[in-house]
Design a protein around this motif. Structure first.
Motif, PDB file in Angstrom:
ATOM      1  N   UNK A 109       0.836  -1.201   0.000  1.00 42.89           N
ATOM      2  CA  UNK A 109       0.000   0.000   0.000  1.00 42.89           C
ATOM      3  C   UNK A 109       0.873   1.253   0.000  1.00 42.89           C
ATOM      4  N   UNK A 110       0.633   2.174  -0.940  1.00 42.69           N
ATOM      5  CA  UNK A 110       1.374   3.434  -0.921  1.00 42.69           C
ATOM      6  C   UNK A 110       0.651   4.500  -0.089  1.00 42.69           C
ATOM      7  N   UNK A 111       1.406   5.103   0.819  1.00 46.80           N
ATOM      8  CA  UNK A 111       0.958   6.261   1.589  1.00 46.80           C
ATOM      9  C   UNK A 111       1.907   7.381   1.176  1.00 46.80           C
ATOM     10  N   UNK A 112       1.428   8.358   0.442  1.00 48.63           N
ATOM     11  CA  UNK A 112       2.297   9.414  -0.086  1.00 48.63           C
ATOM     12  C   UNK A 112       1.888  10.760   0.496  1.00 48.63           C
ATOM     13  N   UNK A 138       4.744   1.583   1.394  1.00 45.70           N
ATOM     14  CA  UNK A 138       5.661   2.722   1.301  1.00 45.70           C
ATOM     15  C   UNK A 138       5.020   3.904   2.016  1.00 45.70           C
ATOM     16  N   UNK A 139       5.745   4.432   3.009  1.00 45.41           N
ATOM     17  CA  UNK A 139       5.319   5.621   3.747  1.00 45.41           C
ATOM     18  C   UNK A 139       6.210   6.773   3.300  1.00 45.41           C
ATOM     19  N   UNK A 140       5.868   7.393   2.189  1.00 45.34           N
ATOM     20  CA  UNK A 140       6.684   8.442   1.584  1.00 45.34           C
ATOM     21  C   UNK A 140       6.257   9.804   2.116  1.00 45.34           C
ATOM     22  N   UNK A 141       7.150  10.448   2.853  1.00 45.94           N
ATOM     23  CA  UNK A 141       6.899  11.776   3.431  1.00 45.94           C
ATOM     24  C   UNK A 141       5.650  11.780   4.320  1.00 45.94           C
ATOM     25  N   UNK A 142       5.506  10.755   5.140  1.00 45.80           N
ATOM     26  CA  UNK A 142       4.336  10.636   6.011  1.00 45.80           C
ATOM     27  C   UNK A 142       4.675  10.954   7.459  1.00 45.80           C
ATOM     28  N   UNK A 143       3.760  11.663   8.113  1.00 44.34           N
ATOM     29  CA  UNK A 143       3.884  11.962   9.536  1.00 44.34           C
ATOM     30  C   UNK A 143       3.176  10.854  10.304  1.00 44.34           C
ATOM     31  N   UNK A 144       3.948  10.039  11.025  1.00 43.48           N
ATOM     32  CA  UNK A 144       3.417   8.895  11.758  1.00 43.48           C
ATOM     33  C   UNK A 144       3.507   9.114  13.271  1.00 43.48           C
ATOM     34  N   UNK A 145       3.348  10.369  13.684  1.00 48.59           N
ATOM     35  CA  UNK A 145       3.442  10.703  15.102  1.00 48.59           C
ATOM     36  C   UNK A 145       2.422   9.909  15.915  1.00 48.59           C
ATOM     37  N   UNK A 161       8.826   0.532   3.498  1.00 47.14           N
ATOM     38  CA  UNK A 161       9.765   1.627   3.269  1.00 47.14           C
ATOM     39  C   UNK A 161       9.381   2.841   4.121  1.00 47.14           C
ATOM     40  N   UNK A 162      10.226   3.121   5.114  1.00 44.88           N
ATOM     41  CA  UNK A 162      10.035   4.257   6.013  1.00 44.88           C
ATOM     42  C   UNK A 162      11.130   5.309   5.810  1.00 44.88           C
ATOM     43  N   UNK A 163      11.871   5.248   4.713  1.00 45.85           N
ATOM     44  CA  UNK A 163      13.048   6.108   4.531  1.00 45.85           C
ATOM     45  C   UNK A 163      12.738   7.597   4.595  1.00 45.85           C
ATOM     46  N   UNK A 164      11.557   8.020   4.153  1.00 42.43           N
ATOM     47  CA  UNK A 164      11.236   9.454   4.211  1.00 42.43           C
ATOM     48  C   UNK A 164      10.118   9.756   5.212  1.00 42.43           C
ATOM     49  N   UNK A 165       9.659   8.735   5.923  1.00 46.60           N
ATOM     50  CA  UNK A 165       8.628   8.936   6.962  1.00 46.60           C
ATOM     51  C   UNK A 165       9.271   9.612   8.174  1.00 46.60           C
TER      52      UNK A 165
END
Length: 190
Positions: free
Chosen positions: A110-113, A131-138, A151-155
């Motif tokens: 699932x893509x989360x962008x 893929x969690x691309x530029x996602x705020x997972x606070x 993929x959490x590289x940009x999360x």
């Protein structure tokens, strides 16, 4: 509305507090629609796209979401875990998913962008390859979650306990490693 709606576009429709009568929407587009407190229970959305729609307090009991894309949507507190899990397939782009629940859902790849998923519950979900691309997972909850090759590289702002989740081959940036070590109360400088 017909029982089966095919290839239609809905612009600025107000479904607020309503129960949709159609059972299936196939290849439909919803733009600037309000689904606040709507009852979408038991409806199938197949290859549909939602753009700039509001889903506050929507009911999704046994709703089928198959290859559905949400773009710039407000999905605050939406309980996706009540959806029909068979062929569940979604994508999120520039959307707000704060306080949502994906408890126990299979969501491979699932893509989360560019999404906000603050305090979102991913407990026991299968997010393998997501893929969690530029996602705020606070304060997002990852507990017994399958995160293999995710993929959490940009999360950012995530806290994930590697002991409580399956994380083989998950991807992280060096700056994101602190989110994996939070429970140890370390002072990590960047």
């Amino acid at each position: 509305m017909d029982e089966h709606v095919l290839d239609q576009s809905f612009l600025r429709e107000n479904f607020k507090g309503k129960r949709l009568t159609a059972r299936t929407f196939d290849n439909c587009t919803f733009i600037h629609c309000d689904f606040t407190e709507a009852n979408l229970s038991g409806i199938t959305f197949l290859e549909c796209r939602f753009e700039d729609c509001n889903f506050g307090s929507v009911m999704l009991k046994e709703t089928s979401l198959q290859t559905v894309v949400f773009v710039v949507c407000k999905l605050l507190g939406v309980d996706f875990s009540s959806c029909n899990s068979f062929l569940f397939s979604v994508a999120f782009e520039n959307s707000t998913l704060d306080y949502a629940s994906f408890y126990g859902l299979g969501m491979k790849n699932t893509p989360f962008t560019t999404c906000s998923a603050k305090e979102t519950d991913f407990t026991q979900a299968d997010l393998s390859g997501a893929v969690f691309d530029q996602c705020d997972l606070n304060q997002a909850i990852f507990d017994q979650t399958k995160l293999e090759k995710a993929d959490f590289r940009t999360a950012f702002n995530f806290t994930i306990d590697p002991k409580l989740n399956i994380m083989k081959k998950a991807k992280f940036s060096a700056s994101g490693l602190k989110g994996l070590l939070t429970k140890y109360n370390l002072d990590i400088e960047e």
